[in-house]
Structure formats: structure tokens, C-alpha cells
Scaffold this motif. Structure first.
Motif, short mmCIF file in Angstrom:
data_model
loop_
_atom_site.label_atom_id
_atom_site.label_comp_id
_atom_site.label_asym_id
_atom_site.label_seq_id
_atom_site.Cartn_x
_atom_site.Cartn_y
_atom_site.Cartn_z
N ALA A 1 0.83 -1.20 0.00
CA ALA A 1 0.00 0.00 0.00
C ALA A 1 0.87 1.25 0.00
O ALA A 1 1.74 1.40 0.83
N LEU B 1 -3.64 4.72 1.01
CA LEU B 1 -4.19 4.09 2.21
C LEU B 1 -5.55 4.63 2.66
O LEU B 1 -6.44 3.83 2.96
N LEU C 1 -8.06 3.07 0.43
CA LEU C 1 -8.17 1.63 0.67
C LEU C 1 -8.97 1.36 1.94
O LEU C 1 -9.82 0.48 1.99
N ASN D 1 -2.62 -2.46 7.26
CA ASN D 1 -2.40 -1.95 5.90
C ASN D 1 -2.43 -3.10 4.88
O ASN D 1 -2.92 -2.95 3.77
N ASN D 2 -1.93 -4.25 5.30
CA ASN D 2 -1.97 -5.44 4.46
C ASN D 2 -3.42 -5.92 4.27
O ASN D 2 -3.85 -6.26 3.16
N ASN E 1 -5.62 -3.87 1.87
CA ASN E 1 -5.12 -3.80 0.49
C ASN E 1 -5.46 -5.08 -0.26
O ASN E 1 -4.91 -6.13 0.04
N SER F 1 -5.30 -8.10 -2.44
CA SER F 1 -4.08 -8.67 -3.00
C SER F 1 -4.45 -9.86 -3.87
O SER F 1 -5.34 -10.63 -3.54
#
Ligand SMILES: NC(=O)c1ccc[n+]([C@@H]2O[C@H](COP(=O)([O-])OP(=O)(O)OC[C@H]3O[C@@H](n4cnc5c(N)ncnc54)[C@H](OP(=O)(O)O)[C@@H]3O)[C@@H](O)[C@H]2O)c1
Length: 196
Positions: free
Chosen positions: A2, A7, A10, A166-167, A170, A172
Motif C-alpha cells: 500500500a 491508504l 483503501l 495496511n496489508n 489492500n 491482493s
């Protein structure tokens, strides 16, 4: 990963999806900070703590947090506690020897989640509430080193938590992600809403 400027968008997109989350290990250092930040960022519409004992919170912000007490030796009997959640964070364990961290990762693989991320931090820098003299000494040592040296071997808990969230927000395409200490630093510093 990110990017800082992406952010807020998101997070907003993630909030709009009204997802639910469970947290394992919310009484530990990482879990405690993670829960606090999840509440502050208002990321999930339902939060459930799954642990071996009920936790007490005085703050108003925690009033809608659900809790399930389970016996970790008989988890098959408690499948319903886990059901109905979109996201799960596991902050369980004490030491690699006791918790069998590598073993846990192998078992997670077998569960065939749509997507999962494994965080492998170095020494966690925190003000641990309970007393662990040897860990305290290691933290003091890393805390006294110049930041550039300590960076490779240690990481503030707040940075780990930022990286985890943050993961999570996001989207993926990867089914499995492994984040080592450096990757955690990179992702966790992507914004500064949480001060380490
Ligand atoms: N500390 C470090 O420097 C470091 C470094 C790298 C990786 N890690 C890993 O990072 C993770 C989180 O570390 P942390 O320092 O935040 O953990 P922590 O403060 O020791 O908290 C551990 C959590 O796991 C729960 N727990 C421990 N043993 C359990 C058991 N047998 N059954 C059910 N619950 C159990 C504890 O619940 P109770 O409150 O009920 O005991 C607590 O919520 C761990 O997997 C650790 O191995 C830590």
C-alpha cells in the motif's frame, strides 16, 4: 504494498464492505495494540475476540466488542466461534519453542484460506505489561542501538500492527504473503496514524 497516498482510500473502501473480524490473542502485546487500532480506524462492523479467558475493558470504545471463550485443546468443539467472520488475526503464542511457530504456519497452509499473510517480526519493541526479564533485557539492548542497526532485528509493536492492517485493507492477488522484519517496517511505516 500500500502506498501512503492510497491508504485512506483503501481503508474507506474496506469500511464500506462491513466486514467482520476475529482476533486471537487480544490479551497479548500485539493483540492489544491491534484491537485498539482496529477500533480507532473503525475498519470492521463486527469484532470478536477469541481467547481462553474473558477480558475486561473499561473504555466505551470497547462496548460492542464480542468475546468467545474457547478451550484451545478442543477447538473442534468451538468451530462456531470462528464462523461468520471475513477476516481473522492470530497474535497467539509466547515463544517459538512453546508455540511452535513454524508448525502453526504449516497448519495454516492446510486450512486453505482464500488469502493469508504471515508476519515474521524481529524482537518486538513494546512496554510489556507483564514481567519477562530476559525479553526486557533484549528490548533494552535493541532500544539502545542506533535506529539503522536495530531496524534489521527489531520492530515496534505499533509498526507490526500498522503493517497487519495496511496489508488487510489492500486487496491482493496473492494467496499467501510472507512478511519479514524489513517488509513489516516498510508496510508499517506507510502512514503515521499510530505512533510507535
Ligand atoms: N516478543 C517478541 O519479541 C516476538 C518476536 C517475534 C515474534 N513474536 C511472536 O509474535 C506473536 C505475538 O507476540 P506477543 O509478544 O504479542 O505475545 P504475548 O504478549 O506473549 O501474547 C500472547 C497471547 O497468546 C495467548 N496465549 C499464549 N499461550 C496460549 C495458549 N496456550 N492458549 C491460548 N492462548 C494462549 C495469550 O493469552 P493469555 O493472556 O490468556 O495468556 C496472549 O493473548 C507470538 O506468536 C510471538 O511468538 C514475538
Amino acid at each position: 504494498m500500500a502506498k501512503t497516498e492510497a491508504l485512506p482510500k483503501l481503508r474507506e473502501d474496506f469500511r464500506m464492505q462491513n466486514k467482520s473480524v476475529f482476533i486471537l490473542g487480544a490479551s497479548g502485546e500485539t493483540g492489544r495494540v491491534l484491537l485498539k487500532e482496529i477500533l480507532e480506524q473503525n475498519l470492521f462492523s463486527k469484532i470478536t475476540l477469541i481467547g481462553r479467558r474473558k477480558l475486561t475493558f473499561d473504555e466505551e470504545a470497547y462496548k460492542n466488542v464480542n468475546q468467545e471463550v474457547v478451550d484451545f485443546e478442543k477447538l473442534d468443539d468451538y468451530a462456531s466461534a470462528f464462523q461468520g467472520h471475513d477476516v481473522g488475526f492470530c497474535c497467539l503464542g509466547t515463544t517459538r519453542k512453546k508455540a511452535g511457530a513454524g508448525e502453526v504456519e504449516a497448519r495454516v497452509e492446510e486450512l486453505q484460506f482464500e488469502r493469508y499473510s504471515v508476519f515474521r517480526p524481529g524482537v518486538l519493541l513494546c512496554d510489556r505489561q507483564e514481567s519477562r526479564p530476559s525479553e526486557w533485557l533484549v528490548r533494552k539492548f535493541f532500544g539502545s542501538l542506533p535506529e539503522s542497526w536495530a531496524h534489521g532485528y527489531s520492530v515496534p509493536v505499533a509498526t507490526v500492527v500498522r503493517a497487519m492492517l495496511n496489508n488487510a485493507v489492500n486487496p491482493s492477488g496473492k494467496k499467501k504473503e510472507l512478511l519479514d522484519n524489513n517488509a513489516i517496517h516498510d508496510l508499517g511505516k506507510a502512514d503515521d496514524s499510530l505512533k510507535p
